[in-house]
Design an enzyme around this catalytic site. Sequence first.
Site, short mmCIF file in Angstrom:
data_model
loop_
_atom_site.label_atom_id
_atom_site.label_comp_id
_atom_site.label_asym_id
_atom_site.label_seq_id
_atom_site.Cartn_x
_atom_site.Cartn_y
_atom_site.Cartn_z
N HIS A 88 1.10 -3.39 0.44
CA HIS A 88 0.16 -4.29 -0.24
C HIS A 88 -0.49 -5.23 0.77
O HIS A 88 -1.72 -5.39 0.80
CB HIS A 88 0.93 -5.09 -1.30
N GLU A 89 0.34 -5.86 1.62
CA GLU A 89 -0.20 -6.81 2.59
C GLU A 89 -0.93 -6.12 3.73
O GLU A 89 -1.98 -6.59 4.18
CB GLU A 89 0.92 -7.71 3.12
N HIS A 149 -4.47 -5.32 2.81
CA HIS A 149 -5.42 -6.43 2.92
C HIS A 149 -6.03 -6.47 4.32
O HIS A 149 -7.26 -6.62 4.47
CB HIS A 149 -4.73 -7.77 2.64
#
Length: 164
Positions: free
Chosen positions: A69-70, A73
């Site tokens: 998820h990170e 980004h």
Amino acid sequence: MPEQLHARVETCYQQAEAFFQRRFARPEVSLRLRGQKAGVAHLHDNLLRFNAQLYAENREHFLRQTVPHEVAHLVAHQMFGGGIRPHGEEWQAIMRGVYGLPPSRCHSYAITPRRSTRYLYRCDCEDQAFPFTAQRHALVARGRRYFCRRCRATLVYTGQQRVE
């Protein structure tokens, strides 16, 4: 830095590089995040910060979902620039296409509330105390004033604290 976490970050980058056929700069990775967030991507600093407590308590899911998820980004920022929405279609496409994961915005990890100290203030008209956070208490020490909404008197520190 725990080796499993660092290895998972590297694996995510290798997947993104294979998918997009380009190289991505590796971020600095930190386990110094506290509070309710599991992870934060600092786009302009190429930095990933993860919550050590939530990582320790939810290791398997954290490595499977939170780390990609990170990383997504940072990959989305490097691919599409700063004008995209944090959990917009570009980020979602990376989560689905590169990592084969649902683009979930938030985690559902159990959060253990941290104990916090409250500094008790009083005014002229109320018998009740006004609990201030450490940050607000520090502002008072630097000269900021807060007033009672009812009597407009300056709230004064009682010298008492309580832990919540």
